[in-house]
Design an enzyme around this catalytic site. Structure first.
Site, short mmCIF file in Angstrom:
data_model
loop_
_atom_site.label_atom_id
_atom_site.label_comp_id
_atom_site.label_asym_id
_atom_site.label_seq_id
_atom_site.Cartn_x
_atom_site.Cartn_y
_atom_site.Cartn_z
N HIS A 34 -55.19 23.75 10.42
CA HIS A 34 -56.04 23.21 11.48
C HIS A 34 -55.18 22.93 12.71
O HIS A 34 -53.96 23.19 12.69
CB HIS A 34 -56.74 21.93 10.99
CG HIS A 34 -55.79 20.93 10.39
ND1 HIS A 34 -54.88 20.23 11.14
CD2 HIS A 34 -55.58 20.55 9.10
CE1 HIS A 34 -54.17 19.44 10.35
NE2 HIS A 34 -54.56 19.62 9.10
N HIS A 37 -51.65 21.39 12.39
CA HIS A 37 -50.60 22.36 12.05
C HIS A 37 -50.25 23.19 13.29
O HIS A 37 -49.10 23.54 13.51
CB HIS A 37 -51.07 23.29 10.93
CG HIS A 37 -51.40 22.59 9.63
ND1 HIS A 37 -52.67 22.54 9.13
CD2 HIS A 37 -50.61 21.93 8.75
CE1 HIS A 37 -52.66 21.88 7.98
NE2 HIS A 37 -51.43 21.50 7.72
N GLN A 61 -47.07 17.09 -6.36
CA GLN A 61 -47.28 15.89 -5.54
C GLN A 61 -48.69 15.31 -5.67
O GLN A 61 -49.03 14.36 -4.99
CB GLN A 61 -46.92 16.15 -4.08
CG GLN A 61 -47.88 17.03 -3.31
CD GLN A 61 -47.33 17.37 -1.95
OE1 GLN A 61 -46.32 18.07 -1.82
NE2 GLN A 61 -47.98 16.90 -0.89
N GLU A 147 -46.45 13.23 12.52
CA GLU A 147 -46.50 11.77 12.39
C GLU A 147 -47.74 11.32 11.63
O GLU A 147 -47.84 10.17 11.21
CB GLU A 147 -46.51 11.13 13.79
CG GLU A 147 -45.17 11.18 14.46
CD GLU A 147 -45.16 10.54 15.84
OE1 GLU A 147 -46.14 9.86 16.21
OE2 GLU A 147 -44.17 10.74 16.54
N LYS A 148 -48.69 12.22 11.47
CA LYS A 148 -49.91 11.90 10.72
C LYS A 148 -49.55 11.32 9.34
O LYS A 148 -50.18 10.39 8.85
CB LYS A 148 -50.74 13.18 10.59
CG LYS A 148 -51.66 13.28 9.42
CD LYS A 148 -52.98 12.64 9.71
CE LYS A 148 -54.08 12.94 8.72
NZ LYS A 148 -53.75 12.94 7.33
N GLN A 152 -44.31 9.73 4.83
CA GLN A 152 -43.64 10.98 4.41
C GLN A 152 -42.55 11.36 5.41
O GLN A 152 -41.42 11.70 5.03
CB GLN A 152 -44.67 12.10 4.32
CG GLN A 152 -44.08 13.49 4.16
CD GLN A 152 -45.13 14.55 3.96
OE1 GLN A 152 -45.63 14.71 2.86
NE2 GLN A 152 -45.47 15.29 5.01
N SER A 185 -56.71 18.61 6.61
CA SER A 185 -57.34 19.59 5.73
C SER A 185 -58.46 18.94 4.93
O SER A 185 -59.47 19.56 4.62
CB SER A 185 -56.30 20.17 4.76
OG SER A 185 -55.20 20.68 5.48
N ARG A 186 -58.26 17.66 4.61
CA ARG A 186 -59.26 16.96 3.78
C ARG A 186 -60.57 16.71 4.53
O ARG A 186 -61.60 16.46 3.89
CB ARG A 186 -58.69 15.64 3.26
CG ARG A 186 -57.59 15.84 2.21
CD ARG A 186 -57.01 14.51 1.79
NE ARG A 186 -55.84 14.67 0.95
CZ ARG A 186 -55.83 14.72 -0.38
NH1 ARG A 186 -56.97 14.63 -1.04
NH2 ARG A 186 -54.71 14.86 -1.05
P1 AMP Z 1 -50.18 19.34 5.03
O1 AMP Z 1 -50.57 20.78 5.07
O2 AMP Z 1 -51.35 18.41 5.08
O3 AMP Z 1 -49.21 19.04 3.91
O4 AMP Z 1 -49.39 19.06 6.37
C1 AMP Z 1 -48.29 19.85 6.78
C2 AMP Z 1 -47.64 19.20 7.97
O5 AMP Z 1 -48.58 19.10 9.04
C3 AMP Z 1 -47.15 17.77 7.68
O6 AMP Z 1 -45.90 17.57 8.31
C4 AMP Z 1 -48.22 16.92 8.31
O7 AMP Z 1 -47.77 15.65 8.72
C5 AMP Z 1 -48.59 17.77 9.51
N1 AMP Z 1 -49.92 17.41 9.99
C6 AMP Z 1 -51.07 17.34 9.26
N2 AMP Z 1 -52.10 16.92 10.03
C7 AMP Z 1 -51.58 16.73 11.28
C8 AMP Z 1 -52.14 16.29 12.52
N3 AMP Z 1 -53.42 15.97 12.66
N4 AMP Z 1 -51.31 16.20 13.59
C9 AMP Z 1 -49.99 16.51 13.48
N5 AMP Z 1 -49.42 16.93 12.33
C10 AMP Z 1 -50.20 17.03 11.25
#
Ligand code: AMP
Length: 276
Positions: A34, A37, A61, A147-148, A152, A185-186
């Site tokens: 999205h 990313h 995880q 930072e979301k 982590q 994603s959720r």
């Molecule tokens: P995920 O696919 O959810 O594991 O996220 C992969 C990376 O994208 C992680 O470093 C998240 O923190 C980052 N991420 C997810 N959502 C956002 C967002 N809305 N804004 C900025 N980074 C994000």
């Protein structure tokens, strides 16, 4: 754009660019891509000659098997997304490619027993385990995190310093929809009604924050946060609290904090953090 499935091909690809002296930026993801990313991709493209993204839903995880099973996956769309963003390569390995039998699990040592670590036992063990694998395979210069997922980010910062010190971590601010909620994603799992309710909840949280006296300390703010969250129309929450931005403790004044929340809409767990 290349889609690479196995480690040996990926290594050949990366070596070729390393030999040319190209800087490589890497973005670990679990797919269902999205705009959040997208911001990480754009930052990597500003900083590096080549940008590689991994898509891997990391079973280790997920502390609940049903959460792993129901995690959104949309391969075709992800390929299009990366293509539109001019990503150079996608690394999309199978579980078997990454994990051998009897794989040893690393144990996260940082920021334990608070926030998500408190409610998702072993979640961050799974995160550092998979990142350790990926960082050993993907020889890159910079790695991008949002930072979301602030806890982590803080854990990975410490983990990289300890285990992969040549790697530079770049953090990227949270990308949000017009309604203010963080892209995630959720969010795909929410019905239209749930999404609207979530947006209202997020807006109410912002209003609650802006109404707070700027001179109170974290303890006082958290007493008010508790009163606020109990009045909200949400089924369940794991936490809704202010913590110090630098060390995630409960010490200090509210100016140095973020508000962290993990709430549920139906079965969907939604997290965010908002700067005070
Ligand atoms: P995920 O696919 O959810 O594991 O996220 C992969 C990376 O994208 C992680 O470093 C998240 O923190 C980052 N991420 C997810 N959502 C956002 C967002 N809305 N804004 C900025 N980074 C994000």
């Amino acid at each position: 754009m290349l889609i690479i499935k196995d480690i040996s091909n990926l290594k050949l690809y990366l070596e070729a660019y390393e030999n040319k002296g190209y800087s490589i930026g890497y973005i670990p993801t679990m797919g269902a891509l999205h705009q959040g990313h997208g911001e990480l991709i754009k930052q990597s493209q500003k900083d590096n000659r080549k940008t590689i993204i991994s898509i891997f839903v990391n079973e280790k995880q997920f502390n609940k098997p049903e959460d792993f099973e129901s995690y959104p996956r949309n391969k075709g769309k992800d390929y299009d997304f990366c293509d539109q963003f001019n990503v150079d390569a996608i690394f999309e390995p199978s579980q078997e490619e990454i994990y051998q039998e009897n794989e040893t699990q690393l144990e996260n040592k940082y920021f334990k027993n608070i926030l998500c670590d408190d409610f998702r036992p072993n979640h961050f063990d799974g995160v550092v385990t998979v990142l350790n694998k990926f960082f050993s395979i993907i020889k890159c210069n910079k790695v991008y995190f949002g930072e979301k997922d602030y806890q982590q980010l803080k854990i990975v910062e410490k983990f990289i310093k300890e285990k992969h010190p040549s790697l530079e971590l770049v953090s990227v601010p949270t990308a949000r929809s017009e309604e203010g909620i963080a892209f995630s994603s959720r969010n795909e799992k929410l019905s239209k009604k749930q999404l609207q309710e979530f947006e209202l909840f997020h807006k109410a949280s912002l209003k609650f924050m802006s109404d707070l006296d700027k001179d109170i300390n974290i303890d006082q703010a958290n007493t008010l946060a508790k009163e606020f969250i109990q009045k909200q129309a949400i089924e369940k929450f794991d936490y809704f609290e202010f913590r110090n931005i630098s060390d995630l403790t409960l010490d200090g004044k509210i100016q140095d904090t973020k508000l962290f929340y993990a709430i549920y809409k139906g079965q969907v767990r939604l997290i965010d953090n908002i700067n005070f």
